[in-house]
Design an enzyme around this catalytic site. Structure first.
Site, PDB file in Angstrom:
ATOM      1  N   SER A  58      29.223  36.691  27.667  1.00  0.00           N
ATOM      2  CA  SER A  58      29.096  37.697  26.750  1.00  0.00           C
ATOM      3  C   SER A  58      29.573  37.385  25.250  1.00  0.00           C
ATOM      4  CB  SER A  58      29.459  38.961  27.072  1.00  0.00           C
ATOM      5  OG  SER A  58      29.056  39.559  28.270  1.00  0.00           O
ATOM      6  N   LYS A  63      26.853  37.210  22.463  1.00  0.00           N
ATOM      7  CA  LYS A  63      26.494  38.689  21.835  1.00  0.00           C
ATOM      8  C   LYS A  63      27.135  38.707  20.493  1.00  0.00           C
ATOM      9  CE  LYS A  63      25.964  40.926  26.355  1.00  0.00           C
ATOM     10  NZ  LYS A  63      26.992  41.407  27.150  1.00  0.00           N
ATOM     11  N   SER A  69      29.436  45.903  25.539  1.00  0.00           N
ATOM     12  CA  SER A  69      28.868  44.638  26.039  1.00  0.00           C
ATOM     13  C   SER A  69      27.901  44.839  26.847  1.00  0.00           C
ATOM     14  CB  SER A  69      30.261  43.683  26.849  1.00  0.00           C
ATOM     15  OG  SER A  69      29.613  42.240  26.893  1.00  0.00           O
TER      16      SER A  69
END
Length: 392
Positions: A57, A60, A122
């Site tokens: 993640s 991102k 997230s």
């Protein structure tokens, strides 16, 4: 164009030392670790920092950075509404979809709330919805991510999707590149960074049955544990392990850290806090130049002036081990020169390169003190004539 280097010999830049100090040691079980002091550019720790690895993640951050770029350019409004396509919802909901914002099919969600869902929660679903809203498809958005990565100088990173979901190796990063990306978020978009990062929780979606609001906590392991912590992003998959890119600022000094490949959620907390605390306690900064101070000059090509003064765009400092004497071995101005006119006031055209006895090379930006226009026709002709005769 040649790279010009000029040595500064100002005695005020020397930190007297009887003997070179050694960088304070730091051992971590993290297979990958990186720590940089943004105030000086000093890399305080680099452990396999250029190894290509899946970001999970932490990818991102690039999705957020693309959005920040568009928002600050005026090409994307925070209140723009994005539609959750049923196909996107179908793929990115339920336990198999990892962390989610708990979006609903056909729901209308603002860019602002999607960014909260990406940064704080997230949300894999939020990342894909925002990507589709900006570029039409996630594949097209990944192309924008890669263009942005190239522009930011991420030399060893590639993005195949918007949320870091495992994709057979198409998406990869390095710790050094993640730190560069974090720096871009912090320095290029300070207002948006402040608005969206460091939020401890966010509420979106409702539970089935009772319809209770769903509030999820930010997984950032530094928040509430390290003073001044305000970002950035955790990541975890079975393939990548537990990772984190984080930042904190104390007394005007900002550090950015990256760790990756840890074995557990709790180990990520422990190592993140320990590394950041070490960065602030084991190292100190010594001032070099105040913001606006003149540092030197650079030669100008085909300009209304033959050179331009270089000034510090912010307070510049050198990082050295805490509690010891240290020495600056060399201080140089480096730039690709002569710099071609026109030059804007405040344009970054050179770097101050400081080498210390213990922290290696530290690179800080220098900017033009004044604007320099292009030389007129007759001035250019005279310059060319002098060059032809070897007079310039």
């Amino acid at each position: 164009m040649i790279r010009a280097t000029f040595t500064l010999t100002a005695a005020s830049l020397l930190l007297v030392s009887a003997a070179p100090a050694k960088a304070p040691p730091f051992d971590t079980p993290a297979p990958v670790a990186y720590l940089i002091d943004l105030s000086s550019g000093a890399v305080l720790l680099a452990k396999d920092a250029d190894r290509r690895m899946p970001p999970a993640s932490m990818a991102k951050m690039m999705t957020t950075n693309v959005a920040f770029e568009l928002i600050d350019r005026g090409d994307l409004a925070l209140n723009k509404m994005c539609t959750v396509r049923p196909e996107t919802w179908q793929k990115w909901h339920g336990p198999q979809a990892g962390s989610t914002m708990f979006l609903s099919p056909n729901e209308q969600v603002s860019v602002e709330n999607l960014l909260h869902g990406i940064v704080t929660l997230s949300g894999n679903d939020a990342s894909v919805v925002l990507a589709e809203c900006i570029a039409g498809t996630e594949e097209a958005f990944a192309n924008v991510m890669n263009e942005n990565a190239k522009r930011l100088g991420l030399a060893n990173s590639q993005f195949g999707n918007s949320n870091g979901w495992p994709d057979e190796g198409r998406t990869y990063v390095t710790a050094r590149d993640l730190a560069t990306l974090a720096r871009a978020e912090i320095e290029n978009h300070p207002q948006l960074y402040k608005k969206f990062y460091s939020q401890t929780s966010f509420t979106w979606g409702k539970t089935l049955g009772s319809g209770t609001d769903i509030t999820q906590a930010n997984r950032n392991p530094l928040l509430g544990r390290v003073p001044g912590a305000d970002g950035l992003k955790t990541g975890h998959t079975d393939e990548a392990g537990y990772g984190f890119t984080g930042s904190a600022e104390q007394n005007g000094r900002r550090l950015v850290m990256v760790i990756a490949g840890l074995d557990s959620f709790n180990q990520r907390i422990e190592e993140s806090v320990r590394l950041m605390q070490w960065g602030f306690s084991a190292w100190q900064t010594k001032p070099l130049y105040k913001a606006g101070a003149s540092v030197g000059s650079a030669k100008v090509q085909l300009g209304s002036d033959s050179e331009v003064a270089l000034v510090a765009p912010r307070d510049l400092a050198v990082t050295i081990p805490a509690g010891v004497l240290s020495k600056i071995q060399s201080t140089k101005i480096r730039y690709q020169g002569p710099v071609k006119a026109p030059i804007a006031k405040g344009q970054h055209i050179a770097d101050l390169v400081v080498t210390t006895s213990d922290a290696g090379e530290q690179v800080m930006p220098l900017v033009a003190a004044e604007a320099v226009g292009e030389a007129g026709f007759f001035a250019r002709a005279w310059i060319g004539f002098k060059q032809l005769l070897g007079m310039a």
